[in-house]
Write an enzyme that holds these catalytic residues in place. Structure first.
Site, PDB file in Angstrom:
ATOM      1  N   GLY A   1      54.295  37.116  36.231  1.00 11.70           N
ATOM      2  CA  GLY A   1      54.460  36.520  37.294  1.00 11.70           C
ATOM      3  C   GLY A   1      54.385  35.105  36.652  1.00 11.70           C
ATOM      4  O   GLY A   1      55.189  33.934  36.840  1.00 11.70           O
TER       5      GLY A   1
ATOM      6  N   TRP B   1      57.308  34.296  34.398  1.00 10.39           N
ATOM      7  CA  TRP B   1      58.575  34.196  35.148  1.00 10.39           C
ATOM      8  C   TRP B   1      58.532  32.401  35.464  1.00 10.39           C
ATOM      9  O   TRP B   1      59.554  31.831  35.370  1.00 10.39           O
ATOM     10  CB  TRP B   1      58.471  34.837  36.394  1.00 10.39           C
ATOM     11  CG  TRP B   1      59.597  34.369  37.527  1.00 10.39           C
ATOM     12  CD1 TRP B   1      60.782  34.950  37.420  1.00 10.39           C
ATOM     13  CD2 TRP B   1      59.631  33.339  38.419  1.00 10.39           C
ATOM     14  NE1 TRP B   1      61.478  34.340  38.305  1.00 10.39           N
ATOM     15  CE2 TRP B   1      60.915  33.322  38.992  1.00 10.39           C
ATOM     16  CE3 TRP B   1      58.424  32.304  38.962  1.00 10.39           C
ATOM     17  CZ2 TRP B   1      61.189  32.441  40.206  1.00 10.39           C
ATOM     18  CZ3 TRP B   1      58.824  31.594  39.844  1.00 10.39           C
ATOM     19  CH2 TRP B   1      60.103  31.524  40.496  1.00 10.39           C
ATOM     20  N   HIS B   2      57.393  31.838  35.503  1.00  9.76           N
ATOM     21  CA  HIS B   2      57.283  30.211  35.687  1.00  9.76           C
ATOM     22  C   HIS B   2      57.705  29.626  34.545  1.00  9.76           C
ATOM     23  O   HIS B   2      58.098  28.491  34.741  1.00  9.76           O
ATOM     24  CB  HIS B   2      55.912  30.091  36.307  1.00  9.76           C
ATOM     25  CG  HIS B   2      55.564  30.365  37.747  1.00  9.76           C
ATOM     26  ND1 HIS B   2      55.170  31.363  38.202  1.00  9.76           N
ATOM     27  CD2 HIS B   2      55.731  29.409  38.764  1.00  9.76           C
ATOM     28  CE1 HIS B   2      55.027  31.403  39.352  1.00  9.76           C
ATOM     29  NE2 HIS B   2      55.088  30.515  39.725  1.00  9.76           N
ATOM     30  N   GLY B   3      57.317  30.220  33.306  1.00  8.52           N
ATOM     31  CA  GLY B   3      57.724  29.412  32.252  1.00  8.52           C
ATOM     32  C   GLY B   3      57.767  30.082  30.956  1.00  8.52           C
ATOM     33  O   GLY B   3      56.732  30.949  30.844  1.00  8.52           O
TER      34      GLY B   3
ATOM     35  N   PHE C   1      61.171  26.127  35.917  1.00 10.70           N
ATOM     36  CA  PHE C   1      60.938  27.522  35.999  1.00 10.70           C
ATOM     37  C   PHE C   1      62.219  28.340  36.211  1.00 10.70           C
ATOM     38  O   PHE C   1      62.029  29.330  36.760  1.00 10.70           O
ATOM     39  CB  PHE C   1      59.862  27.400  37.106  1.00 10.70           C
ATOM     40  CG  PHE C   1      58.831  26.728  36.631  1.00 10.70           C
ATOM     41  CD1 PHE C   1      58.367  26.529  35.599  1.00 10.70           C
ATOM     42  CD2 PHE C   1      58.143  25.993  37.826  1.00 10.70           C
ATOM     43  CE1 PHE C   1      57.134  25.558  35.265  1.00 10.70           C
ATOM     44  CE2 PHE C   1      57.203  24.890  37.661  1.00 10.70           C
ATOM     45  CZ  PHE C   1      56.647  24.863  36.274  1.00 10.70           C
TER      46      PHE C   1
END
Lengths: 429, 485
Positions: free
Chosen positions: B321, B324-326, B485
């Protein structure tokens, strides 16, 4: 939509539209940035403090209003020193404009060139380059640069967006605050240092707006030296690399600062614009700072590349006159002018500070570029050399020789620069 | 195109609304849906034609796989189809988002730096990749009942939620696209209200508070150790900026959805009022939490294979997770930190069950729990915001033992604004509560002591003034934080 009461939606939109409408009317009438000029009265177009904080914006609108055919592109050095009233310009006075501004990057200059051309085809461009702009670092723009207010040739969708930007300026809260400030404090208006032709008037700016200059020109000169050391140590856009690298906002990351100089040259060639380029005569202190920070090689490489670029351009357009490149970035009798002692109020003859030269020097530059001569005020013979493939090696060699002479003759100045660099490096560590 | 831009507000949105509702009024429901789909493609293509082409290719490829999964009678091919679909989507995401990250990591580990690929991350790629993977999995499991090509195009490309969520489930929106026939004026009014609230959160609050965060983090990135006060101000300001920015965006998306008669799921429910980390993730970016739970945590085994495995699954889920953001190690650390926090939270709950002690029974302990949760979230945000791990370390160290170098010039203004905004996020109702919005149209009781939205002149005046202030504050269009993101 079902036919039910739509009072709420209409009320929200009407209230919002009324407030925005009132703000637009206020901003149109007060004109805090001097962009609309509805009232021609001199009283109403006097210096407006808000405009002086948004010179890039003001220049974009000035170009639209004046429809210039001859412009100056460059940084604050050209902004301060290049006069549009010089006799060498080949277009009428009212069609000339100084579109240079503080800290202009080559990408920004290119955008203003396109903007000016989109409004009216240009006939003449004088391009003043600082040595740091010849680098191979990625091209970038400063935070206050707004491409949305600039037209581009043959880009109708983008150009339609420029009118939306007009709207945004007209209803912006910044404009409204500036309008209210101006109405409430009309005497806020300070000395008018931005001329109608776009030049920053050094006599007014440095003597009336910069109190530290008037108090002690020598100290001011050295303070600017220190500031320049800081800029050169940064030598990059503000964002950390890790943020820039993955950002989707950087378009064309492969284009360098130098690439945009090439774009300016190609654009002028394609559109039959008389382009004259010069490398600005910063004081020898600036050259010493660059040299002490290891930048001398880059300066020489940049000059060679520019010569090579112009020579290729000339070779591929044999029937058209070659674009000249004048190099004033040298240790001449002008750039090595002694700096006044810190405790005196003595001014320099040629410089406001180590970066900005006076209009008298700017006039000499234009004399060289336009091939004119001022009888009562002639440029020193060692001021400026035309760089061509044939002259570049000897010119650079000669500059190096004069650099050594300067260091030998002015050891105290070189010592000051070295110690200032060390001091600033230590502060940063 | 950004929601907070003039071209969107004065050109794209009015034109799309007029065309869409004109067609609906003439009873041309499918034409209205087509117009909405085309408008969504224009919206996305405005940013980049190349990215639009990629979106269309991905759309077509996924449509083919889902269609094949639903139609094929060769059951042995279905796992292959699913695997191909998921791997292809992840490969595209991996190339555009993670290629340079992996190249850099590989270069650092091996000492053999091979340079970077010049690639721009298409906006919202992470968001719509997740939506399509969920659709693929559900098609494989036979959970997809409604699958119309036009509704599918809108499911993937519906512009209000295309680039930053909420991450919608196909079962939530595809049936709505199929049923589009009219929009109630009350929904239109509620949508306008939510859009204005979201726009205000973004333009008036998030962009203002950002001025107190960015300079400090930028200075730390350049190697400077900020003072303790500056470091706390910057981190608190960032936590508020992120919340008002992202939840504002979600409000705008939900509001825009309502203008077209589509209800989107709520994405934020006062997350900083959470009393523990599990609660936080039920309130923060709720549609992402739901996706991670249903399509990652549960397939990994969830809590069905023993406690140790459960905690391992939690860590893996949160790590991915975070990634996934960066594409940076800071996001990995942020994810792992939340995984650890969640594990501690579960162990704590278990301990309470065993001992029979009910910690949250008294108001004091509830306040302490909320404060602890907020501080934990805050510490993790430092990694989320910092340019790299060194910067994060410097900021954390400054928060404990800051230097004497003060960067912030207007501490009083910063502290006042932060105090006001903290009071809002801790004690005030959230946008959905204020606007009385629920995804399932269930009536919502208002929050006692707070105004509850109605189509009254007072609400119209408030919204009108807010809208005007937002329009006047759009001078410099800034990007949404979550776009990267």
């Amino acid at each position: 939509m079902q036919n039910v009461k739509s009072f709420y939606v209409l009320a929200v939109l009407t209230i919002a539209a009324s407030i925005c409408g009132m703000a637009m009317l206020l901003n149109l009438l007060v004109d805090p940035y001097g962009t609309y000029r509805i009232f021609k009265s001199a009283d109403f177009v006097v210096a407006k403090p808000a405009a002086y904080r948004r010179v890039k914006l003001v220049k974009a609108y000035d170009l639209r209003r004046l429809k210039a055919e001859a412009i100056v592109l460059g940084t604050s050095r050209s902004h301060v020193a290049l006069s549009l009233s010089h006799e060498g310009w080949s277009v009428p006075l009212q069609r000339r404009y100084n579109a240079a501004f503080d800290g202009a990057t080559t990408k920004e200059m290119y955008a203003y060139l396109l903007h000016a051309y989109s409004i009216r085809p240009l006939r003449q461009v004088v391009l003043g380059l600082d040595f740091w702009q010849l680098g191979q670092g990625p091209a970038w723009t400063r935070p206050d640069f707004d491409p949305a207010v600039l037209f581009e040739p043959s880009a109708s969708i983008h150009n339609a967006g420029v009118y939306l930007s007009d709207l945004s300026l007209l209803i912006s809260i910044d404009s409204t605050k500036a309008s209210v400030d101006l109405l409430m404090n009309h005497d806020l208006a300070g000395p008018k240092w931005l001329a109608d032709d776009g030049q920053r008037l050094g006599d007014i700016f440095f003597r009336q707006v910069e109190p530290t200059y008037s108090a002690a020109p020598g100290a001011y000169f050295r303070a600017v030296d220190r500031q320049e050391i800081g800029f050169m140590l940064d030598d990059s856009p503000a964002l950390p690399t890790s943020q820039r690298r993955y950002s989707p906002n950087i378009s064309d990351p492969a284009l360098t600062s130098f690439d945009y100089i090439a774009k300016i040259i190609h654009f002028c060639r394609e559109h039959y614009i008389d382009l004259r380029i010069f490398l600005t005569p910063a004081h020898a202190h600036q050259l010493e700072i660059a040299s002490q920070l290891g930048g001398w090689f880059n300066i020489e490489r940049g000059k060679r590349q520019l010569v090579s670029l112009l020579s290729e351009d000339a070779a591929s357009h044999p029937s058209a006159p070659a674009f000249p490149l004048w190099d004033f970035c040298d240790y001449s009798s002008v750039t090595t002018e002694p700096v006044p002692a810190v405790g005196t109020r003595a001014e320099m003859l040629y410089y406001w500070d180590s970066s900005h030269f006076k209009q008298s020097v700017g006039d000499w530059i234009l004399d060289r570029l336009f091939g004119t001569r001022s009888k009562e005020h002639e440029a020193p013979p060692d001021f400026g050399v035309v760089l061509t493939p044939a002259t570049v090696d000897s010119a650079l060699e000669s500059i190096r020789r004069r650099q050594m002479n300067y260091r030998g003759n002015q050891p105290q100045e070189v010592r000051f620069i070295k110690s200032a660099i060390e001091e600033i490096k230590q502060q940063r560590n | 195109m950004l929601f907070n831009s003039y071209v969107f507000i004065f050109l794209f949105l009015p034109v799309t609304l007029i065309v869409f509702h004109s067609l609906l009024r003439r009873g041309l429901h499918r034409s209205a849906t087509v117009a909405l789909a085309l408008a969504s493609l224009v919206f996305y293509g405005w940013w980049s034609i190349k990215a639009l082409c990629l979106l269309l290719v991905l759309m077509a490829g996924n449509y083919f796989v889902v269609w094949s999964l639903l139609r094929t009678r060769r059951w042995h091919l279905r796992p292959w189809l699913l695997t191909t679909g998921i791997v292809s989507n992840l490969a595209v995401l991996g190339y555009f988002k993670y290629a340079n990250f992996f190249l850099e990591t590989w270069g650092n580990l091996s000492g053999n730096h091979v340079g970077f690929i010049e690639v721009a991350l298409p906006l919202g790629l992470s968001f719509f990749t997740f939506q399509k993977i969920a659709l693929l999995v559900d098609a494989y499991k036979g959970r997809v009942r409604h699958f119309d090509p036009l509704d599918y195009v809108l499911f993937v490309g519906f512009f209000p939620q295309l680039i930053a969520g909420p991450i919608v489930h196909h079962s939530e929106v595809m049936p709505q696209f199929g049923r589009l026939n009219s929009v109630r004026m009350i929904d239109f009014g509620q949508g306008l209200t939510l859009f204005v609230i979201g726009l205000s959160k973004k333009v008036l609050i998030a962009d203002t508070i950002a001025h107190f965060s960015n300079p400090i983090y930028d200075a730390a990135a350049l190697g400077m150790l900020p003072s303790c006060t500056d470091a706390w101000i910057a981190t608190l300001a960032y936590a508020l900026q992120l919340y008002f920015d992202f939840s504002g965006y979600s409000d705008m998306a939900i509001g825009l959805g309502l203008l077209f008669g589509i209800r989107l799921p709520v994405n934020f429910e006062s997350p900083y009022q959470a009393s523990n980390i599990v609660d936080f993730w039920r309130r923060w970016h709720m549609t992402l939490s739901r996706f991670l739970r249903d399509y990652l945590y549960i397939p990994l085994g969830g809590n069905q294979r023993g406690q140790l495995r459960r905690y391992g699954n939690l860590l893996i889920t949160m790590l991915l997770g975070g990634l996934w953001h960066g594409a940076a190690w800071t996001f990995v650390v942020w994810g792992v930190l939340h995984g650890i926090f969640l594990t501690i939270n579960h162990l704590w709950s278990k301990l309470q069950l065993r001992t029979g002690v009910e910690v949250y029974s008294s108001p004091t302990t509830r306040v302490v729990a909320k404060a602890l949760t907020f501080v934990a979230v805050l510490i993790a945000w430092v990694f989320f915001r910092a340019a790299n791990l060194e910067t994060a370390g410097r900021m954390l160290s400054a928060m404990m033992f800051g230097s004497n170098t003060a960067i912030m010039t207007d501490v009083t203004a910063a502290v006042t604004l932060i105090a006001v905004l903290l009071a809002i996020v801790w004690f005030a109702p959230n946008s959905s509560q204020l606007a009385a919005y629920t995804f399932d149209k269930k009536p919502m009781a208002g929050v006692q002591g707070w105004p509850h939205w109605s189509r009254s002149p007072r609400w119209a005046a408030v919204c009108g003034v807010l809208l005007a202030l937002c329009l006047m504050s759009l001078t410099r269009v800034t990007e949404f934080l979550y776009f990267q993101f």
